[in-house]
Motif scaffolding. Structure first.
Motif, PDB file in Angstrom:
ATOM      1  N   LEU A 186       0.926  -1.156   0.020  1.00 49.54           N
ATOM      2  CA  LEU A 186      -0.113   0.024   0.154  1.00 49.54           C
ATOM      3  C   LEU A 186       0.845   1.127   0.064  1.00 49.54           C
ATOM      4  CD1 LEU A 186      -2.697  -1.049   2.775  1.00 49.54           C
ATOM      5  CD2 LEU A 186      -2.835  -1.229   0.196  1.00 49.54           C
ATOM      6  N   GLY A 187       0.359   2.326  -0.381  1.00 52.50           N
ATOM      7  CA  GLY A 187       0.970   3.650  -0.361  1.00 52.50           C
ATOM      8  C   GLY A 187       1.272   4.220  -1.807  1.00 52.50           C
ATOM      9  N   ALA A 188       2.139   5.180  -1.962  1.00 49.68           N
ATOM     10  CA  ALA A 188       2.445   5.998  -3.012  1.00 49.68           C
ATOM     11  C   ALA A 188       3.562   4.947  -3.980  1.00 49.68           C
ATOM     12  CB  ALA A 188       2.987   7.125  -2.570  1.00 49.68           C
ATOM     13  N   HIS A 189       3.365   4.855  -5.076  1.00 51.16           N
ATOM     14  CA  HIS A 189       4.171   4.371  -6.168  1.00 51.16           C
ATOM     15  C   HIS A 189       4.505   5.114  -7.464  1.00 51.16           C
ATOM     16  CE1 HIS A 189       4.480   0.570  -3.870  1.00 51.16           C
ATOM     17  NE2 HIS A 189       3.018   0.814  -3.535  1.00 51.16           N
ATOM     18  N   ASN A 190       5.419   4.582  -8.026  1.00 42.16           N
ATOM     19  CA  ASN A 190       5.870   5.291  -9.584  1.00 42.16           C
ATOM     20  C   ASN A 190       6.187   4.292 -10.327  1.00 42.16           C
ATOM     21  OD1 ASN A 190       5.992   8.365  -9.010  1.00 42.16           O
ATOM     22  ND2 ASN A 190       7.171   7.642  -7.089  1.00 42.16           N
ATOM     23  N   VAL A 191       5.782   4.555 -11.552  1.00 43.79           N
ATOM     24  CA  VAL A 191       5.997   3.438 -12.700  1.00 43.79           C
ATOM     25  C   VAL A 191       6.792   4.363 -13.743  1.00 43.79           C
ATOM     26  CG1 VAL A 191       5.123   2.255 -14.899  1.00 43.79           C
ATOM     27  CG2 VAL A 191       4.654   1.529 -12.367  1.00 43.79           C
ATOM     28  N   TYR A 192       7.635   4.122 -14.693  1.00 47.41           N
ATOM     29  CA  TYR A 192       8.246   4.892 -15.705  1.00 47.41           C
ATOM     30  C   TYR A 192       8.085   4.176 -16.704  1.00 47.41           C
ATOM     31  CZ  TYR A 192      10.031   6.917 -11.528  1.00 47.41           C
ATOM     32  OH  TYR A 192      10.051   7.431 -10.265  1.00 47.41           O
ATOM     33  N   LEU A 193       7.662   4.858 -18.007  1.00 49.17           N
ATOM     34  CA  LEU A 193       7.309   4.407 -19.226  1.00 49.17           C
ATOM     35  C   LEU A 193       8.135   4.995 -20.296  1.00 49.17           C
ATOM     36  CD1 LEU A 193       5.255   2.719 -21.216  1.00 49.17           C
ATOM     37  CD2 LEU A 193       3.650   4.752 -20.799  1.00 49.17           C
ATOM     38  N   ASP A 194       8.740   4.263 -21.350  1.00 47.04           N
ATOM     39  CA  ASP A 194       9.510   4.733 -22.048  1.00 47.04           C
ATOM     40  C   ASP A 194       9.574   4.150 -23.612  1.00 47.04           C
ATOM     41  OD1 ASP A 194      11.347   6.677 -23.356  1.00 47.04           O
ATOM     42  OD2 ASP A 194      13.074   6.297 -21.923  1.00 47.04           O
ATOM     43  N   GLU A 195       9.720   4.741 -24.648  1.00 45.04           N
ATOM     44  CA  GLU A 195       9.681   3.960 -25.869  1.00 45.04           C
ATOM     45  C   GLU A 195       8.294   3.395 -26.141  1.00 45.04           C
ATOM     46  OE1 GLU A 195      11.859   4.819 -28.544  1.00 45.04           O
ATOM     47  OE2 GLU A 195      12.356   6.609 -27.008  1.00 45.04           O
ATOM     48  N   PHE A 196       7.172   3.975 -25.960  1.00 45.24           N
ATOM     49  CA  PHE A 196       5.868   3.364 -26.227  1.00 45.24           C
ATOM     50  C   PHE A 196       5.621   3.456 -27.680  1.00 45.24           C
ATOM     51  CE2 PHE A 196       1.289   3.270 -26.662  1.00 45.24           C
ATOM     52  CZ  PHE A 196       0.978   2.195 -25.752  1.00 45.24           C
ATOM     53  N   GLU A 197       5.325   2.056 -28.094  1.00 46.64           N
ATOM     54  CA  GLU A 197       4.773   2.012 -29.683  1.00 46.64           C
ATOM     55  C   GLU A 197       3.702   1.007 -29.964  1.00 46.64           C
ATOM     56  OE1 GLU A 197       8.002   2.266 -32.930  1.00 46.64           O
ATOM     57  OE2 GLU A 197       7.252  -0.046 -32.980  1.00 46.64           O
ATOM     58  N   ILE A 198       2.702   1.652 -30.652  1.00 47.90           N
ATOM     59  CA  ILE A 198       1.804   0.684 -31.241  1.00 47.90           C
ATOM     60  C   ILE A 198       1.998   0.385 -32.604  1.00 47.90           C
ATOM     61  CG2 ILE A 198      -0.633   0.657 -31.541  1.00 47.90           C
ATOM     62  CD1 ILE A 198      -1.330   2.245 -29.126  1.00 47.90           C
ATOM     63  N   SER A 199       1.963  -0.576 -33.087  1.00 42.58           N
ATOM     64  CA  SER A 199       2.434  -0.880 -34.553  1.00 42.58           C
ATOM     65  C   SER A 199       1.688  -1.902 -35.298  1.00 42.58           C
ATOM     66  CB  SER A 199       4.009  -1.311 -34.312  1.00 42.58           C
ATOM     67  OG  SER A 199       4.490  -1.849 -35.694  1.00 42.58           O
ATOM     68  N   GLU A 200       1.903  -1.586 -36.779  1.00 38.57           N
ATOM     69  CA  GLU A 200       1.388  -2.790 -37.517  1.00 38.57           C
ATOM     70  C   GLU A 200       2.236  -3.934 -37.688  1.00 38.57           C
ATOM     71  OE1 GLU A 200       0.111  -1.489 -41.428  1.00 38.57           O
ATOM     72  OE2 GLU A 200       0.152   0.791 -40.908  1.00 38.57           O
ATOM     73  N   ASP A 201       3.251  -4.046 -36.903  1.00 36.55           N
ATOM     74  CA  ASP A 201       4.311  -5.242 -37.166  1.00 36.55           C
ATOM     75  C   ASP A 201       3.623  -6.203 -36.177  1.00 36.55           C
ATOM     76  OD1 ASP A 201       5.954  -3.773 -38.546  1.00 36.55           O
ATOM     77  OD2 ASP A 201       7.194  -2.946 -36.741  1.00 36.55           O
ATOM     78  N   ALA A 202       3.592  -7.232 -36.753  1.00 37.92           N
ATOM     79  CA  ALA A 202       3.221  -8.675 -36.025  1.00 37.92           C
ATOM     80  C   ALA A 202       4.107  -9.310 -35.179  1.00 37.92           C
ATOM     81  CB  ALA A 202       2.593  -9.701 -37.211  1.00 37.92           C
ATOM     82  N   LEU A 203       3.811  -9.878 -34.108  1.00 38.67           N
ATOM     83  CA  LEU A 203       4.425 -10.477 -32.970  1.00 38.67           C
ATOM     84  C   LEU A 203       3.855 -12.030 -32.888  1.00 38.67           C
ATOM     85  CD1 LEU A 203       5.143  -7.925 -30.442  1.00 38.67           C
ATOM     86  CD2 LEU A 203       6.861  -8.517 -32.069  1.00 38.67           C
ATOM     87  N   PRO A 204       4.816 -12.916 -32.607  1.00 38.20           N
ATOM     88  CA  PRO A 204       4.221 -14.021 -32.077  1.00 38.20           C
ATOM     89  C   PRO A 204       3.217 -13.844 -30.716  1.00 38.20           C
ATOM     90  CG  PRO A 204       6.244 -13.992 -31.522  1.00 38.20           C
ATOM     91  CD  PRO A 204       6.251 -12.855 -32.225  1.00 38.20           C
ATOM     92  N   SER A 205       2.063 -14.737 -30.797  1.00 34.79           N
ATOM     93  CA  SER A 205       1.382 -14.645 -29.565  1.00 34.79           C
ATOM     94  C   SER A 205       2.052 -15.401 -28.421  1.00 34.79           C
ATOM     95  CB  SER A 205       0.073 -15.529 -29.889  1.00 34.79           C
ATOM     96  OG  SER A 205      -0.974 -15.492 -28.633  1.00 34.79           O
ATOM     97  N   SER A 206       1.652 -15.110 -27.147  1.00 32.57           N
ATOM     98  CA  SER A 206       2.147 -15.650 -25.994  1.00 32.57           C
ATOM     99  C   SER A 206       1.636 -17.121 -25.983  1.00 32.57           C
ATOM    100  CB  SER A 206       1.951 -15.012 -24.984  1.00 32.57           C
ATOM    101  OG  SER A 206       0.438 -14.750 -24.490  1.00 32.57           O
ATOM    102  N   SER A 207       0.338 -17.207 -26.490  1.00 30.17           N
ATOM    103  CA  SER A 207       0.051 -18.596 -26.680  1.00 30.17           C
ATOM    104  C   SER A 207      -0.659 -18.916 -27.908  1.00 30.17           C
ATOM    105  CB  SER A 207      -1.511 -18.689 -25.346  1.00 30.17           C
ATOM    106  OG  SER A 207      -2.535 -17.856 -26.002  1.00 30.17           O
ATOM    107  N   THR A 208      -0.842 -20.369 -28.079  1.00 30.26           N
ATOM    108  CA  THR A 208      -0.960 -20.846 -29.576  1.00 30.26           C
ATOM    109  C   THR A 208      -2.177 -21.971 -29.350  1.00 30.26           C
ATOM    110  OG1 THR A 208       0.666 -22.604 -29.544  1.00 30.26           O
ATOM    111  CG2 THR A 208       1.209 -20.487 -30.363  1.00 30.26           C
TER     112      THR A 208
END
Length: 370
Positions: A186-208
């Motif tokens: 519980l309490g205050a927290h921080n998350v840092y985000l960098d180089e965020f990209e949404i793309s048309e490039d396909a990736l393998p799925s994490s399940s098949t």
């Protein structure tokens, strides 16, 4: 062990003011060099802003700092509004992320007048984690307070925002026992985000999925797609379970304490399957509870003894041999494979008072088969 995911209201967020659209296959690219690039904060005690602190920047000079509080009665998220149909051709999301605590973070995709789809991953404390998500990794959230999706599928041309949140905020809305069980800080927290990209490039799925077998985790992505229970440390490892990568679980067997894992499954993927298969290697002897859970609240499990000494144990559990858990809430009283949306694995040595001390598990070849 069903995840208690509540609703995030985003009705107040409407049109985007532009989302860092880039050339080529990138539909969105945010580097946060000078500003928040249309990201906004939702919820009390929630803020987003650019930080230039070197240790909290992955690339370039800036990253997005998402500040929030985990407390009962408080919810929040960092949100990127989008104008439909801007993400109609989306096939993947890539980002770097760093958290000030070990936790499970959620990337959420919200349709306009439709459902909310989520993909979770483990964020290690104070380490930059590369995250790669395929569009197929997102599962419809079907909690009682979640918006309903008329067609039950992710319509990318209707996406109105992408959000990032901490599952600890959802779990903190439960009682103190839930907070303790999941090791929520519980309490205050921080998350840092960098180089965020949404793309048309396909990736393998994490399940098949296939006609005879479903791989529940291919370990094809750099992040761990499991949620830990009881303050465990999660990572990926190779060489312990052939032929490829496995999930490494470092934890302490403690009297009265639970240590477990939760893996989300897209509802319907196990339709026609009859068996859960898992390969396990354990440094110390343990007893694993293997449990599958239905979207409606049904829970079915069995116990399996695993030897220590880093000996490979191949587990194969027919659904027909799983018994209903004490807290199972199933309207028809039977396990329906097509309704399974979660796999839970728990070492009960601690809560049973059988053993104590540090242990490491390696879990791989997680599959369902006919």
């Amino acid at each position: 062990m069903r995840m208690l995911i509540g609703a995030l209201s985003v009705a107040a967020l409407v049109a985007s003011t532009g989302s860092g659209f880039a050339q080529g296959n990138a539909l969105v690219h945010n580097s946060f060099e000078s500003n928040e690039e249309s990201w906004v904060a939702l919820g009390e005690n929630t803020k987003v802003g650019v930080t230039n602190t070197t240790t909290n920047v992955k690339a370039g000079k800036g990253s997005l700092q998402y500040s929030y509080t985990i407390a009962k009665g408080g919810m929040g998220a960092a949100i990127l509004p989008v104008n439909p149909p801007a993400l109609a051709k989306m096939k993947s999301i890539r980002l770097w992320i760093k958290s000030d605590q070990s936790t499970t973070l959620i990337v959420s995709i919200q349709e306009r007048n439709g459902g909310r789809y989520m993909a979770g991953f483990n964020a290690p404390k104070d380490e930059w984690q590369k995250v790669e998500l395929s569009a197929s990794d997102f599962n419809l959230n079907e909690g009682p307070n979640d918006p309903k999706d008329p067609n039950g599928k992710l319509d990318l041309d209707q996406v109105e925002n992408v959000a990032i949140g901490d599952i600890g905020q959802f779990l903190a809305q439960g009682d103190a026992a839930i907070v303790d069980l999941f090791g929520i800080k519980l309490g205050a927290h921080n998350v840092y985000l960098d180089e965020f990209e949404i793309s048309e490039d396909a990736l393998p799925s994490s399940s098949t999925t296939g006609p005879m077998e479903v791989a529940l985790d291919t370990f094809a992505h750099p992040q761990v797609a499991w949620m830990g229970v009881g303050g465990i440390k999660l990572s990926q490892a190779a060489g312990k379970i052939p032929p490829g990568k496995a999930l490494q679980v470092d934890y302490k067997q403690q009297a009265g304490k639970i240590a477990g894992l939760v893996r989300s499954i897209k509802r319907g993927n196990l339709d026609g399957m009859k068996t859960i298969n898992v390969s396990v290697v354990s440094a110390k002897a343990c007893k694993l509870l293997i449990q599958v859970e239905e979207s409606g609240g049904g829970k079915y499990n069995t116990m399996v003894d695993v030897p220590g000494g880093n000996e490979l144990k191949k587990i194969s559990v027919p659904f027909s041999e799983m018994g209903a858990a004490d807290d199972s809430k199933d309207s028809n009283g039977k396990l329906d494979a097509e309704q399974i949306n979660q796999l839970v694995i728990i070492d009960i040595y601690g809560i049973a008072g059988i053993g104590e001390g540090d242990n490491t598990l390696w879990i791989g070849n997680v599959k369902a088969s006919k």
